[in-house]
Write a protein that holds these residues in place. Structure first.
Motif, short mmCIF file in Angstrom:
data_model
loop_
_atom_site.label_atom_id
_atom_site.label_comp_id
_atom_site.label_asym_id
_atom_site.label_seq_id
_atom_site.Cartn_x
_atom_site.Cartn_y
_atom_site.Cartn_z
N THR A 30 36.52 35.38 35.37
CA THR A 30 37.64 36.30 35.57
C THR A 30 37.16 37.74 35.71
OG1 THR A 30 39.12 34.85 34.30
CG2 THR A 30 39.79 37.14 34.56
N GLN A 31 36.25 38.15 34.82
CA GLN A 31 35.77 39.53 34.82
C GLN A 31 34.87 39.84 36.01
OE1 GLN A 31 33.91 39.67 30.98
NE2 GLN A 31 35.86 39.44 29.89
N LYS A 32 34.13 38.85 36.49
CA LYS A 32 33.19 39.06 37.59
C LYS A 32 33.73 38.49 38.90
CE LYS A 32 30.26 40.73 34.59
NZ LYS A 32 29.97 42.18 34.53
N TRP A 33 35.03 38.37 38.99
CA TRP A 33 35.69 37.74 40.13
C TRP A 33 35.25 38.33 41.47
CZ3 TRP A 33 38.83 33.75 41.48
CH2 TRP A 33 39.53 33.85 42.69
N GLU A 34 35.38 39.63 41.64
CA GLU A 34 35.09 40.26 42.93
C GLU A 34 33.64 40.02 43.35
OE1 GLU A 34 36.70 41.76 40.50
OE2 GLU A 34 38.71 42.09 41.37
N CYS A 35 32.72 40.21 42.42
CA CYS A 35 31.30 40.04 42.71
C CYS A 35 30.98 38.61 43.11
CB CYS A 35 30.47 40.45 41.49
SG CYS A 35 28.70 40.22 41.70
N LEU A 36 31.51 37.64 42.37
CA LEU A 36 31.21 36.24 42.64
C LEU A 36 31.85 35.77 43.94
CD1 LEU A 36 31.52 34.78 39.02
CD2 LEU A 36 29.42 35.15 40.33
N VAL A 37 33.07 36.19 44.19
CA VAL A 37 33.75 35.80 45.44
C VAL A 37 32.99 36.33 46.65
CG1 VAL A 37 35.81 36.21 46.84
CG2 VAL A 37 36.04 35.48 44.46
N GLU A 38 32.48 37.54 46.52
CA GLU A 38 31.79 38.17 47.65
C GLU A 38 30.39 37.62 47.85
OE1 GLU A 38 30.26 42.61 49.09
OE2 GLU A 38 31.71 42.42 47.45
N CYS A 97 33.05 25.36 42.08
CA CYS A 97 32.48 24.61 40.95
C CYS A 97 33.24 24.92 39.67
CB CYS A 97 31.00 24.96 40.78
SG CYS A 97 29.92 24.40 42.11
N ALA A 98 33.50 26.20 39.43
CA ALA A 98 34.24 26.60 38.24
C ALA A 98 35.66 26.03 38.27
CB ALA A 98 34.28 28.12 38.14
N LEU A 99 36.28 26.05 39.43
CA LEU A 99 37.64 25.51 39.56
C LEU A 99 37.67 24.04 39.16
CD1 LEU A 99 40.59 25.78 40.55
CD2 LEU A 99 39.78 25.08 42.81
N TYR A 100 36.72 23.27 39.65
CA TYR A 100 36.68 21.84 39.32
C TYR A 100 36.52 21.63 37.82
CZ TYR A 100 35.48 16.88 39.53
OH TYR A 100 35.47 15.52 39.35
N VAL A 101 35.61 22.38 37.21
CA VAL A 101 35.37 22.23 35.77
C VAL A 101 36.61 22.60 34.96
CG1 VAL A 101 34.06 23.16 33.82
CG2 VAL A 101 32.88 22.56 35.93
N PHE A 102 37.24 23.72 35.29
CA PHE A 102 38.38 24.17 34.50
C PHE A 102 39.61 23.31 34.73
CE2 PHE A 102 36.10 28.45 34.80
CZ PHE A 102 35.43 28.24 33.60
N LEU A 103 39.78 22.77 35.93
CA LEU A 103 40.88 21.83 36.16
C LEU A 103 40.70 20.58 35.31
CD1 LEU A 103 41.41 22.05 40.04
CD2 LEU A 103 42.98 22.87 38.26
N ARG A 104 39.46 20.07 35.27
CA ARG A 104 39.21 18.88 34.46
C ARG A 104 39.40 19.19 32.97
NH1 ARG A 104 39.92 15.11 33.85
NH2 ARG A 104 38.08 14.01 33.04
N ALA A 105 38.92 20.37 32.54
CA ALA A 105 39.08 20.74 31.13
C ALA A 105 40.55 20.90 30.78
CB ALA A 105 38.31 22.03 30.84
N ARG A 159 44.76 31.67 40.47
CA ARG A 159 44.25 32.76 41.30
C ARG A 159 43.36 32.22 42.42
NH1 ARG A 159 40.92 38.20 39.28
NH2 ARG A 159 41.04 39.28 41.30
N VAL A 160 42.52 31.24 42.09
CA VAL A 160 41.67 30.65 43.13
C VAL A 160 42.52 30.03 44.22
CG1 VAL A 160 39.84 29.00 43.64
CG2 VAL A 160 39.81 30.21 41.46
N PHE A 161 43.53 29.27 43.84
CA PHE A 161 44.40 28.62 44.83
C PHE A 161 45.12 29.65 45.70
CE2 PHE A 161 44.08 24.78 42.15
CZ PHE A 161 43.93 23.83 43.15
N LYS A 162 45.57 30.73 45.10
CA LYS A 162 46.36 31.71 45.85
C LYS A 162 45.49 32.63 46.71
CE LYS A 162 50.44 31.90 42.88
NZ LYS A 162 51.32 32.75 42.03
N GLU A 163 44.32 33.02 46.20
CA GLU A 163 43.52 34.02 46.90
C GLU A 163 42.33 33.45 47.66
OE1 GLU A 163 42.43 37.33 44.43
OE2 GLU A 163 44.35 37.32 43.36
#
Length: 461
Positions: free
Chosen positions: A152-160, A168-176, A202-206
């Motif tokens: 969440t905090q490093k969103w812009e950097c990681l997306v770019e 990968c994070a989305l899959y893990v957090f959905l399963r969790a 946020r991942v789904f929307k953006e």
């Protein structure tokens, strides 16, 4: 040699990697205090200094900022060696690390994202893999929350710069979330749940294109969250706003996602069982595995992920296949017997058959669908109840999984049956179609399925 990084009993042998970090720190400790010597003579000396600084950051939180500055000053490889060493710490030592060292791991990870360190995506994957399914212990919930916070905090950097790690994070957090949303009375879980939901939405929307990279298993994991209000809009988007669900069904999920839900320690144990243990000698290994990884009221949900790993991420070599080691179908049969809750058993079976539903020659791998057909065939006649149970579940899926796309599913299942016979996985289906122990209704359904040749015949089933 005493370690300040890990918990170790008196009878345990020293860990070689932990020892290498400790030795480097003790030998080079005078060089870790300002003013720093900024000249390094040889490559081995550079590696040793990296190890010493890493140990210093992990073991001396009060000097962590000093050590980080030192690292920035001496790095000449884009942090590649340092980051790789951190991955080894996580993969090899995480379960033994003392608590303050785990805190420092998260701190270093955050710092390395800021400098776009080489291999930072591998480090994030290593940390994500340590989030254990069905584990509601405080340390596991803490790690999950810290990882959600990082993304969440490093969103812009990681997306770019590292967009692939977002999926990968989305899959893990959905399963969790599928585990966490079953608990409502735990304050720590509720905080984690809300932050995880916010990140995923946020991942789904953006970054919806990153979601779709997961492939067909995105639909499978989302189904466990259909009751969560925030995900109802996600479903509407998928179903009503232009997404081609059929195309997503036909997109095979990469095996890296299944590895994300298996800790390295669990993977090592499963690979040992499937490559070294002789058939007939597996019971004591299975009992040990269950006690270590499945012993808890909610931990059996990890069975879902283990089945996907065994089917889709571990494909035995020809040498293993013709040997007398435990075959995958035997392990799958055992995993099914470990299910004590109906919803877990249903999801385990769905995980087992999921690639059957959308199987496409040239896209899918026959090894993904091999275990369950061999389990059904080899369960006759001694364990014919298993064959009946699996066939019944398969045909329920065909009829009910996605009624609007039943033709696609019929085509996939029919193609899967055709492929396992054509590739020689089974010589024939006669053992299933003639067995007296199999329900006449199921045999009739199976014969009709095996007779399907093209899409025009699917409405006859």
């Amino acid at each position: 040699m005493a370690s300040s990084l890990i918990h170790k009993t008196t009878y345990e042998a020293d860990n070689a990697f932990d020892s290498s970090l400790t030795e480097a720190f003790r030998f080079l400790e005078p060089q870790l205090r300002p003013p720093f010597p900024l000249t390094i003579s040889t490559e081995p000396e550079y590696w040793s200094l990296n190890r010493a600084i890493l140990h210093g950051i992990l073991s001396e939180p009060h000097l962590a900022k000093v050590h980080i500055k030192h690292l920035h000053g001496i790095v000449i490889d884009g942090y590649s060696f340092f980051t790789n060493s951190l991955c080894q710490v996580v993969d090899q030592l995480y379960s033994k690390l003392v608590e303050n060292v785990k805190v420092q791991l998260i701190y270093i990870c955050s710092q390395l994202i800021d400098v776009s360190a080489s291999g930072i995506d591998n480090l994030l994957v290593s940390l994500l893999r340590q989030i254990r399914g069905g584990d509601f212990s405080e340390p596991n919930l803490w790690l999950c929350l810290e990882m959600v916070n990082i993304f969440t905090q490093k969103w812009e950097c990681l997306v770019e710069e590292r967009p692939s790690i977002i999926s990968c994070a989305l899959y893990v957090f959905l399963r969790a979330l599928s585990d966490h949303c079953r608990v409502s009375s735990n304050l720590q879980v509720n905080i984690l749940k809300q932050k995880s939901i916010e990140f995923c939405v946020r991942v789904f929307k953006e970054q919806s294109h990153l979601c779709l990279k997961i492939g067909r298993d995105l639909i499978r994991v989302l189904q466990d969250l259909v009751h969560v209000p925030e995900f109802k809009d996600i479903w509407k988007d998928l179903l009503l706003r232009g997404y081609d669900i059929s195309r997503l069904y036909r997109t095979k999920t990469c095996s890296k996602y299944f590895l994300l839900r298996i800790t390295p320690e669990m993977e090592t144990c499963l690979r040992f069982l499937l490559t070294k243990v002789k058939l007939g000698s597996q019971t004591r290994y299975q009992i040990w595995f269950a006690r270590k990884f499945l012993n808890g009221p909610e931990k059996e949900t990890v069975l879902i992920d283990i089945v996907r790993f065994v089917c889709c991420a571990y494909h035995p070599s020809n040498a293993v296949i013709v040997s007398n080691v435990v075959p995958r179908w035997v392990v799958i049969g055992w995993l099914l017997t470990c299910c004590t809750k109906n919803y877990v058993e249903g999801n385990v079976k769905l995980a087992l058959f999921y690639d059957w539903l959308f199987y496409e020659e040239g896209v899918d791998n026959v090894m993904n669908i091999e275990p369950v057909i061999l389990l059904m065939v080899n369960s006759v006649p001694k364990y014919v109840h298993m064959t009946n149970n699996l066939l019944e579940f398969l045909f329920i899926l065909v009829d009910c999984y996605d009624v609007e796309r039943k033709d696609l599913i019929l085509k996939g299942v029919s193609g899967a049956f055709d492929e396992v016979k054509r590739k020689g996985v089974v010589k024939s289906f006669e053992v299933l179609t003639t067995c007296d122990g199999i329900s006449p209704f199921l045999k009739e359904k199976l014969v009709k399925m095996l007779s399907l040749k093209n899409l025009s015949g699917f409405d006859k089933l």
